[in-house]
Write an enzyme that holds these catalytic residues in place. Sequence first.
Site, PDB file in Angstrom:
ATOM      1  N   GLY A   9      48.916  29.116  39.640  1.00 47.07           N
ATOM      2  CA  GLY A   9      48.685  30.526  39.304  1.00 47.07           C
ATOM      3  C   GLY A   9      49.397  31.397  40.341  1.00 47.07           C
ATOM      4  O   GLY A   9      50.281  30.927  41.075  1.00 47.07           O
ATOM      5  N   LEU A  10      48.983  32.660  40.417  1.00 53.76           N
ATOM      6  CA  LEU A  10      49.706  33.600  41.287  1.00 53.76           C
ATOM      7  C   LEU A  10      49.696  33.170  42.754  1.00 53.76           C
ATOM      8  O   LEU A  10      50.744  33.154  43.408  1.00 53.76           O
ATOM      9  CB  LEU A  10      49.112  35.008  41.124  1.00 53.76           C
ATOM     10  CG  LEU A  10      49.828  36.104  41.901  1.00 53.76           C
ATOM     11  CD1 LEU A  10      51.291  36.225  41.507  1.00 53.76           C
ATOM     12  CD2 LEU A  10      49.133  37.450  41.705  1.00 53.76           C
ATOM     13  N   SER A  38      45.429  33.748  36.354  1.00 62.55           N
ATOM     14  CA  SER A  38      46.383  34.807  36.731  1.00 62.55           C
ATOM     15  C   SER A  38      47.216  35.218  35.528  1.00 62.55           C
ATOM     16  O   SER A  38      47.543  36.387  35.349  1.00 62.55           O
ATOM     17  CB  SER A  38      47.354  34.344  37.815  1.00 62.55           C
ATOM     18  OG  SER A  38      46.728  33.653  38.822  1.00 62.55           O
ATOM     19  N   ARG A 248      31.503  46.762  38.752  1.00 60.05           N
ATOM     20  CA  ARG A 248      31.195  45.835  37.649  1.00 60.05           C
ATOM     21  C   ARG A 248      29.756  45.333  37.640  1.00 60.05           C
ATOM     22  O   ARG A 248      29.176  45.130  36.580  1.00 60.05           O
ATOM     23  CB  ARG A 248      32.108  44.615  37.755  1.00 60.05           C
ATOM     24  CG  ARG A 248      33.434  44.933  37.239  1.00 60.05           C
ATOM     25  CD  ARG A 248      34.308  43.738  37.212  1.00 60.05           C
ATOM     26  NE  ARG A 248      35.594  44.253  36.823  1.00 60.05           N
ATOM     27  CZ  ARG A 248      36.727  43.633  36.997  1.00 60.05           C
ATOM     28  NH1 ARG A 248      36.756  42.445  37.550  1.00 60.05           N
ATOM     29  NH2 ARG A 248      37.851  44.178  36.610  1.00 60.05           N
TER      30      ARG A 248
HETATM   31  C1  SIN Z   1      40.155  42.103  37.151  1.00 63.26           C
HETATM   32  O1  SIN Z   1      39.356  41.204  36.976  1.00 63.26           O
HETATM   33  O2  SIN Z   1      40.258  42.659  38.234  1.00 63.26           O
HETATM   34  C2  SIN Z   1      40.991  42.591  36.010  1.00 63.26           C
HETATM   35  C3  SIN Z   1      40.271  42.453  34.735  1.00 63.26           C
HETATM   36  C4  SIN Z   1      40.433  43.696  33.927  1.00 63.26           C
HETATM   37  O3  SIN Z   1      41.576  44.031  33.593  1.00 63.26           O
HETATM   38  O4  SIN Z   1      39.426  44.340  33.637  1.00 63.26           O
END
Ligand code: SIN
EC number: 1.4.3.16
Length: 461
Positions: A9-10, A38, A248
């Site tokens: 991945g990244l 990623s 979040r």
């Molecule tokens: C993230 O998890 O930071 C990106 C996910 C999103 O685009 O909401």
Amino acid sequence: MEVGIVGGGLAGLVAAISLVEKGVDVSIIGPKSKDSNSYLAQAGIAFPLVEGDSIRIHVLDTIRAGKYINDEEVVWNVISKSTEAYSFLVSHGVTFTGNELEGGHSHPRVFTIKSETGKHVIPILEKHARELGVNFVRGFVEEIGIKNGKLAGVFLNGELLKFDAVVVATGGFSGLYRFTAGVKENIGLLIGDLALKGVPLRDMEFVQFHPTGFIGRRTYLITEAVRGAGAKLVTGDGERFVNELETRDVVARAIYLKMLEGKGVFLDARGIEDFKDRFPYVYSVLKKEGIDPGKDLIPVTPVAHYTMGGISVDIFYRTRIRGLYAIGEAASNGFHGANRLASNSLLECVVSGLEVARTILREEPKRGANDAPYNFDELGDVDSIREIMWNHAGIVRDKSSLLEGLKKLEGVEADQRLKVVAKAVLTLALEREESRGSHYRRDFPFMRKEFERPSFFHLNV
Ligand code: SIN
């Protein structure tokens, strides 16, 4: 020096390119880079580079989101290197198309490529890595070869591939939850393998749920940037119940509680005029599911998304085993604290990839003697673990449910590497008798000063 990077991945690609550019012999061992989280990343990468923004403001946003248990030195270190990370990507051919606002950010600092950033960045970097001579080996590494505290390499199909240094860049373990929009195979196998070999894990109880998952024929993510562009969260009877641009943990919990009341929760994106152009991936997914975001409400539900915990590393991404490193989501050194700020993960991937390359070049580790594999069994009943994690280590927890989860886990016939990852989450969640960030205890619904510290899970072997 031969370096094996587990995961393409990244973070893995950045580390590989940085090392191969310095003449190191590098192999990436893992599934296709396209099969990484990623690649699925939508909104983008947080860089504090727009006018009016600053490293200091980004640091403060990160610590506020992480609920004050981030390692401040690590946070300053990572964000101070954001200019270097940005320049690395741009100098390797990445062109951003704009920047978006996401929850918890004081500025629209999320650099994006049409809100399908991973899909563009990963192939560009993979092509560079191949052209520079990185050796790609396909397959899932089963375990890290360690004998008497010395690193020997990695095991693939029972064979030891010998390396002087190994970098674990496998991603986290959100695939160990029933619903995730991420890669299902990210179940933390090597995180568990290392725990069984005495490597400490850190902050495992902190699991981030993305507020706006969409469960259709598959589970998808509706990028937070859609809320940044003005979409609102409403219940079936039209009630708006949360600030959509809170962090979040707050938004996911608010949705979860509404759902417990038996109310459906929807994203109303009808006010975004250029939706199709701005969010082409989300638009195409919704269209296929028969939803027109210009006309219809979008049903959403929180899904397991990102694991703040992982293999405990220091500021240079070193584990306690010489020559063994971990970067990206697989690692945990306190950057995210109790709750990752949106789009800080890809920033961490780039910075940790660059940093680990410098660490390896400085340390020049040498491999130890060969080791024999443990001969782990088949993975067994992974779905039962996913069910336990979803029901007992989810968005809202309490003592009796966590204890019940631990008890159920004992009875599951599954690989011990996966069981130990689940056990670490449940145990640390039980021990943390407070609510902080993504860890919410119904029986301790407040932060407590005595828990303003990281957690560690360490088996004495
Ligand atoms: C993230 O998890 O930071 C990106 C996910 C999103 O685009 O909401």
